[in-house]
Design a protein around this motif. Structure first.
Motif, PDB file in Angstrom:
ATOM      1  N   VAL A 162       0.593  16.881  -0.047  1.00 36.16           N
ATOM      2  CA  VAL A 162       1.087  16.359  -1.323  1.00 36.16           C
ATOM      3  C   VAL A 162       2.134  15.297  -1.030  1.00 36.16           C
ATOM      4  O   VAL A 162       3.109  15.560  -0.319  1.00 36.16           O
ATOM      5  CB  VAL A 162       1.713  17.475  -2.184  1.00 36.16           C
ATOM      6  N   VAL A 163       1.929  14.085  -1.536  1.00 30.66           N
ATOM      7  CA  VAL A 163       2.899  13.003  -1.333  1.00 30.66           C
ATOM      8  C   VAL A 163       3.379  12.494  -2.684  1.00 30.66           C
ATOM      9  O   VAL A 163       2.672  12.593  -3.696  1.00 30.66           O
ATOM     10  CB  VAL A 163       2.315  11.833  -0.512  1.00 30.66           C
ATOM     11  N   GLY A 164       4.599  11.963  -2.692  1.00 33.45           N
ATOM     12  CA  GLY A 164       5.140  11.336  -3.888  1.00 33.45           C
ATOM     13  C   GLY A 164       5.105   9.831  -3.729  1.00 33.45           C
ATOM     14  O   GLY A 164       5.800   9.275  -2.866  1.00 33.45           O
ATOM     15  N   LEU A 165       4.284   9.154  -4.514  1.00 33.50           N
ATOM     16  CA  LEU A 165       4.161   7.700  -4.388  1.00 33.50           C
ATOM     17  C   LEU A 165       5.417   7.011  -4.906  1.00 33.50           C
ATOM     18  O   LEU A 165       6.081   7.477  -5.837  1.00 33.50           O
ATOM     19  CB  LEU A 165       2.934   7.197  -5.141  1.00 33.50           C
ATOM     20  N   ARG A 166       5.739   5.835  -4.300  1.00 38.01           N
ATOM     21  CA  ARG A 166       6.915   5.058  -4.674  1.00 38.01           C
ATOM     22  C   ARG A 166       6.485   3.789  -5.396  1.00 38.01           C
ATOM     23  O   ARG A 166       5.348   3.347  -5.286  1.00 38.01           O
ATOM     24  CB  ARG A 166       7.717   4.704  -3.417  1.00 38.01           C
ATOM     25  N   GLU A 193       2.585  12.943  -8.225  1.00 36.71           N
ATOM     26  CA  GLU A 193       2.104  13.395  -6.924  1.00 36.71           C
ATOM     27  C   GLU A 193       0.646  12.997  -6.693  1.00 36.71           C
ATOM     28  O   GLU A 193      -0.139  12.898  -7.643  1.00 36.71           O
ATOM     29  CB  GLU A 193       2.244  14.914  -6.808  1.00 36.71           C
ATOM     30  N   VAL A 194       0.326  12.809  -5.423  1.00 32.67           N
ATOM     31  CA  VAL A 194      -1.034  12.460  -5.029  1.00 32.67           C
ATOM     32  C   VAL A 194      -1.456  13.373  -3.886  1.00 32.67           C
ATOM     33  O   VAL A 194      -0.679  13.653  -2.964  1.00 32.67           O
ATOM     34  CB  VAL A 194      -1.127  10.980  -4.574  1.00 32.67           C
ATOM     35  N   LEU A 195      -2.678  13.875  -3.966  1.00 32.32           N
ATOM     36  CA  LEU A 195      -3.261  14.664  -2.884  1.00 32.32           C
ATOM     37  C   LEU A 195      -3.912  13.715  -1.888  1.00 32.32           C
ATOM     38  O   LEU A 195      -4.757  12.899  -2.264  1.00 32.32           O
ATOM     39  CB  LEU A 195      -4.299  15.647  -3.439  1.00 32.32           C
ATOM     40  N   LEU A 246      -2.926   1.099  -4.017  1.00 33.54           N
ATOM     41  CA  LEU A 246      -2.899   2.552  -3.901  1.00 33.54           C
ATOM     42  C   LEU A 246      -1.821   3.175  -4.776  1.00 33.54           C
ATOM     43  O   LEU A 246      -1.301   4.250  -4.472  1.00 33.54           O
ATOM     44  CB  LEU A 246      -2.704   2.980  -2.439  1.00 33.54           C
ATOM     45  N   GLY A 247      -1.449   2.493  -5.853  1.00 35.13           N
ATOM     46  CA  GLY A 247      -0.498   3.073  -6.787  1.00 35.13           C
ATOM     47  C   GLY A 247      -1.150   4.146  -7.641  1.00 35.13           C
ATOM     48  O   GLY A 247      -2.372   4.323  -7.632  1.00 35.13           O
ATOM     49  N   LEU A 248      -0.337   4.866  -8.398  1.00 40.52           N
ATOM     50  CA  LEU A 248      -0.866   5.939  -9.241  1.00 40.52           C
ATOM     51  C   LEU A 248      -1.893   5.420 -10.235  1.00 40.52           C
ATOM     52  O   LEU A 248      -2.938   6.034 -10.454  1.00 40.52           O
ATOM     53  CB  LEU A 248       0.284   6.633  -9.988  1.00 40.52           C
ATOM     54  N   THR A 249      -1.586   4.266 -10.856  1.00 46.82           N
ATOM     55  CA  THR A 249      -2.541   3.717 -11.832  1.00 46.82           C
ATOM     56  C   THR A 249      -3.804   3.227 -11.143  1.00 46.82           C
ATOM     57  O   THR A 249      -4.900   3.322 -11.692  1.00 46.82           O
ATOM     58  CB  THR A 249      -1.897   2.567 -12.611  1.00 46.82           C
ATOM     59  N   ASP A 250      -3.662   2.714  -9.907  1.00 43.46           N
ATOM     60  CA  ASP A 250      -4.845   2.256  -9.157  1.00 43.46           C
ATOM     61  C   ASP A 250      -5.769   3.430  -8.859  1.00 43.46           C
ATOM     62  O   ASP A 250      -6.986   3.359  -9.055  1.00 43.46           O
ATOM     63  CB  ASP A 250      -4.426   1.588  -7.844  1.00 43.46           C
TER      64      ASP A 250
END
Length: 430
Positions: free
Chosen positions: A32-36, A90-92, A160-164
């Motif tokens: 689990v990572v937290g994107l910036r 968060e992103v898996l 590779l952002g959350l919206t992407d």
């Protein structure tokens, strides 16, 4: 062996997790990572660990004391038992980042993310510093080689952002490779925890047989959601690949119009046993049974009978006995004679016929027998499988103990696992 300083997600997946005293905790299923918002490498927040009960929990990276090539060790054997739920930021890594489409910032080259590597930093945090990517060159044609793999820094890749990740279609190649070594029930647990879009992409990429196996292990609501995502033609193909009793259970949850349409799309020889099962209530022997046990004629040899139950595709419970009937052997059969237990088959000469070893004293269940009666029957006779016979002595099918347990366990047991224990400590993920 000294701990490693760079870990690729694909290498980490499936590693056993141990406590400080060597006690087994579970297996790693994802990162689990937290994107910036900037281009800095994202912080790895923790691991998704699957316990022996198949419950997936979150373990913070600060709890990890070492990552070796063969295992992950935690600072404590106590973990928060609250089921993992992904948060909006968060992103898996395996579930969402791998197979994602992006491009290189330097020249705009379109790439697919194949893997991701994390490294520890001075603050004791782990960050996702490297990405293994492959250039997307379109469909491979004759004489064209697959593009080579390259490892680049996180900041060198855009898109590779959350919206992407939420909006783009992803492949499922990396996940499917991981699934090759997993049981269907474990794949189902993984699929259930994926975001809806990713779950659909994985289902679209699976072959029919594999998806049917996984669908059988999912809770009813997840089964219905996935089936409704598929085209009606493919949904019918998946139902054909499922065990008839599981297909009937799933169809029984659908609206009558959807049920009828899918049954019409199925091949007649596949839909007929399912239609018969749908005629029974789900909490009776008729609704619980499978119409495809091992049925043999009395003159079948013991050697042939053993060959039938050695079939690797035969569920273990159905392999505990063969059913002896007069022709025809397809259910509903000719006159039911009795059963031969597999232990008896092991004691008989291979050339002997099964008629000489038939147990005619074991009572049979009627299709209308309620669940309570079926449960008492299995307990009284210590069985893993039992015959269901109609009043005209035709074998209709067999009930297996796993189907009985499935109906006895509390509703939603697949989602919650076998234990529902919550640790007092609430893990905070920044």
């Amino acid at each position: 062996m000294s701990p490693v300083n760079r870990v690729f997600a694909a290498q980490l997946a499936g590693l056993p997790v141990f406590g400080p005293d060597g006690e087994s905790i579970g297996k790693v299923r994802d990162l689990v990572v937290g994107l910036r918002l900037d281009q800095q490498p994202p912080r790895v927040l923790g691991l998704v660990v699957e316990l022996s009960t198949r419950r997936r929990v979150f373990v913070p990276m600060l709890r990890v004391t070492s990552i070796d090539p063969n295992a992950v060790t935690l600072a404590t054997g106590s973990v928060n038992m609250r089921r993992f739920h992904q948060r909006p930021n968060e992103v898996l890594v395996l579930g969402q980042l791998t197979d994602a489409h992006a491009h290189l910032r330097e020249n705009g080259t379109r790439v697919t993310v194949v893997d991701a590597a994390m490294e520890p930093v001075r603050t004791r945090d782990w960050v996702l510093v490297k990405l293994a990517v492959r250039e997307r060159t379109g469909r491979l044609g004759l004489g064209r080689r697959r593009s080579s793999l390259q490892v680049v820094a996180w900041g060198d890749v855009a898109g590779l952002g959350l919206t992407d990740l939420a909006g783009q279609p992803q492949g499922a190649g990396q996940l499917l490779m991981l699934f090759d070594t997993m049981r269907a029930v474990d794949i189902a647990a993984t699929v259930r925890d994926l975001p809806t879009k990713r779950r659909h992409e994985v289902a679209d990429s699976m072959d029919d047989e594999r998806l049917a196996d996984v669908l059988e292990e999912l809770p009813e609501e997840d089964q219905k959601e996935l089936l409704q995502h598929l085209s009606e033609e493919r949904a019918a193909d998946i139902l054909e690949a499922m065990n008839p009793d599981d297909a009937a259970d799933l169809l029984a949850e659908l609206a009558p119009a959807d049920q009828s349409r899918l049954l019409e799309l199925m091949e007649p020889e596949e839909s007929e046993p399912v239609r018969r099962l749908l005629a029974y209530s789900s909490d009776t022997a008729g609704g619980l049974m499978t119409p495809e046990p091992v049925v043999l004629t009395p003159d079948t040899t013991v050697a042939e009978a053993l060959a039938h139950i050695r079939n690797a595709d035969l569920p273990a419970a159905l392999a505990t006995m063969v059913f002896v009937c007069r022709p025809p052997t397809a259910t509903p059969t000719g006159r039911y004679v009795g059963v031969v237990h597999f232990q008896r088959l092991l004691r008989e000469p291979p050339a002997e016929i099964v008629a000489s070893a038939v147990d005619t004293d074991l009572p049979a269940l009627r299709p209308s027998a309620p669940l309570a009666e079926v449960t008492r029957y299995f307990a009284a006779y210590n069985l893993a499988c039992g015959p269901v016979v109609d009043e005209q002595d035709h074998l209709l099918g067999a009930v297996t103990v796993d189907d009985v347990l499935d109906h006895l366990l509390p509703e939603g047991w697949r989602e919650t696992g076998l234990h529902d224990v919550t640790n007092k400590e609430e893990v905070e993920r920044a």
